[in-house]
Design a protein around this motif. Structure first.
Motif, short mmCIF file in Angstrom:
data_model
loop_
_atom_site.label_atom_id
_atom_site.label_comp_id
_atom_site.label_asym_id
_atom_site.label_seq_id
_atom_site.Cartn_x
_atom_site.Cartn_y
_atom_site.Cartn_z
N MET A 1 5.27 -51.92 -79.27
CA MET A 1 5.20 -50.21 -79.96
C MET A 1 4.93 -50.79 -81.77
SD MET A 1 5.92 -47.04 -78.93
CE MET A 1 5.89 -45.47 -79.09
N VAL A 2 4.36 -49.26 -82.17
CA VAL A 2 4.44 -49.22 -84.10
C VAL A 2 5.12 -48.82 -84.10
CG1 VAL A 2 2.41 -47.61 -83.98
CG2 VAL A 2 2.59 -49.69 -85.08
N ASP A 3 6.44 -49.11 -85.51
CA ASP A 3 7.16 -48.58 -86.15
C ASP A 3 6.53 -46.52 -86.65
OD1 ASP A 3 8.18 -47.88 -88.94
OD2 ASP A 3 9.20 -48.89 -87.71
N GLU A 4 7.02 -45.92 -86.02
CA GLU A 4 6.26 -44.81 -86.57
C GLU A 4 6.14 -44.20 -87.66
OE1 GLU A 4 4.51 -41.01 -85.27
OE2 GLU A 4 5.61 -42.74 -83.90
N VAL A 5 7.27 -45.02 -89.12
CA VAL A 5 7.42 -45.08 -90.65
C VAL A 5 5.89 -45.58 -91.17
CG1 VAL A 5 8.50 -45.54 -92.17
CG2 VAL A 5 9.79 -44.66 -90.61
N VAL A 6 5.51 -46.90 -90.56
CA VAL A 6 4.58 -47.66 -90.69
C VAL A 6 2.88 -46.87 -90.67
CG1 VAL A 6 3.55 -50.21 -89.97
CG2 VAL A 6 5.98 -49.62 -90.86
N LEU A 7 3.30 -46.56 -89.42
CA LEU A 7 1.31 -45.90 -89.08
C LEU A 7 1.86 -44.41 -89.73
CD1 LEU A 7 -0.26 -45.29 -86.94
CD2 LEU A 7 1.55 -43.77 -85.61
N ARG A 8 2.29 -43.30 -90.01
CA ARG A 8 2.48 -42.69 -90.69
C ARG A 8 2.11 -43.03 -91.75
NH1 ARG A 8 1.29 -38.09 -89.09
NH2 ARG A 8 3.22 -38.16 -87.66
N SER A 9 2.91 -43.92 -92.87
CA SER A 9 2.39 -44.35 -94.31
C SER A 9 0.88 -44.62 -94.19
CB SER A 9 3.39 -45.47 -94.78
OG SER A 9 2.78 -45.43 -95.88
N ALA A 10 0.43 -45.92 -93.23
CA ALA A 10 -0.81 -45.97 -92.92
C ALA A 10 -1.95 -45.39 -93.27
CB ALA A 10 -1.28 -47.30 -92.46
N THR A 11 -1.61 -44.60 -92.22
CA THR A 11 -2.24 -43.04 -92.19
C THR A 11 -2.70 -42.41 -93.37
OG1 THR A 11 -1.57 -43.33 -89.73
CG2 THR A 11 -3.26 -41.09 -90.79
N GLU A 12 -1.48 -41.99 -93.84
CA GLU A 12 -1.62 -41.21 -94.76
C GLU A 12 -2.46 -42.30 -96.07
OE1 GLU A 12 2.45 -40.24 -96.29
OE2 GLU A 12 1.74 -38.91 -94.61
N THR A 13 -2.28 -43.61 -96.20
CA THR A 13 -2.45 -44.06 -97.28
C THR A 13 -4.11 -44.15 -97.34
OG1 THR A 13 -0.86 -45.20 -97.60
CG2 THR A 13 -2.61 -46.03 -98.66
N ALA A 14 -4.68 -44.02 -95.58
CA ALA A 14 -6.32 -44.54 -95.40
C ALA A 14 -6.85 -43.16 -96.09
CB ALA A 14 -6.28 -45.32 -94.08
N TRP A 15 -6.36 -42.14 -95.71
CA TRP A 15 -6.70 -40.91 -95.54
C TRP A 15 -6.84 -40.66 -97.05
CZ3 TRP A 15 -9.92 -38.05 -92.41
CH2 TRP A 15 -10.10 -36.80 -92.68
N SER A 16 -6.05 -41.18 -97.87
CA SER A 16 -6.05 -40.33 -99.28
C SER A 16 -7.30 -41.24 -100.03
CB SER A 16 -4.12 -40.64 -99.60
OG SER A 16 -3.18 -39.91 -99.85
N VAL A 17 -6.53 -42.90 -99.72
CA VAL A 17 -8.16 -42.99 -100.55
C VAL A 17 -9.67 -43.19 -99.67
CG1 VAL A 17 -8.94 -45.71 -100.17
CG2 VAL A 17 -6.64 -45.73 -100.47
N TYR A 18 -9.79 -42.70 -98.81
CA TYR A 18 -10.90 -42.55 -99.17
C TYR A 18 -11.38 -41.25 -99.51
CZ TYR A 18 -15.49 -41.44 -95.33
OH TYR A 18 -16.44 -40.97 -94.62
N ARG A 19 -10.66 -39.80 -99.00
CA ARG A 19 -11.02 -38.39 -99.75
C ARG A 19 -10.91 -39.03 -100.90
NH1 ARG A 19 -7.80 -34.42 -99.44
NH2 ARG A 19 -10.03 -33.22 -99.68
N ALA A 20 -10.25 -39.63 -101.50
CA ALA A 20 -10.56 -39.96 -102.95
C ALA A 20 -12.07 -40.33 -103.36
CB ALA A 20 -9.89 -40.97 -103.85
N HIS A 21 -12.82 -41.27 -102.49
CA HIS A 21 -13.66 -41.35 -102.40
C HIS A 21 -15.22 -40.15 -101.90
CE1 HIS A 21 -13.30 -45.03 -104.55
NE2 HIS A 21 -12.24 -45.33 -103.47
N HIS A 22 -14.78 -39.85 -101.28
CA HIS A 22 -15.87 -38.44 -100.83
C HIS A 22 -14.85 -37.30 -100.50
CE1 HIS A 22 -16.13 -42.62 -98.66
NE2 HIS A 22 -17.57 -42.24 -99.33
#
Length: 69
Positions: A1-22
């Motif tokens: 099972m993936v750690d919920e904190v790791v999952l949330r942080s990774a999702t937010e980071t990826a989404w923020s980086v993607y949206r910064a470029h788009h």
């Protein structure tokens, strides 16, 4: 099972980086939820850290938007 904190942080980071470029992508776009589900599966398949999952997430987002998911 993936750690919920790791999952949330990774999702937010990826989404923020993607949206910064788009900036035309709506912050409430449903692909953010799709991203979280994909990252959860990746994390369950093997041991992953936040940075690794975020990297996968950015690649997934490029694919989602290119393929019109």
């Amino acid at each position: 099972m993936v750690d919920e904190v790791v999952l949330r942080s990774a999702t937010e980071t990826a989404w923020s980086v993607y949206r910064a470029h788009h900036p035309e992508v709506d912050p409430q776009d449903s692909r953010c939820c799709l991203l979280e589900r994909h990252l959860q599966r990746r994390g369950e398949d093997r041991e992953s850290d936040t940075e690794e999952l975020a990297g996968f997430g950015i690649a997934d987002l490029h694919r989602f938007f290119r393929d019109g998911c």
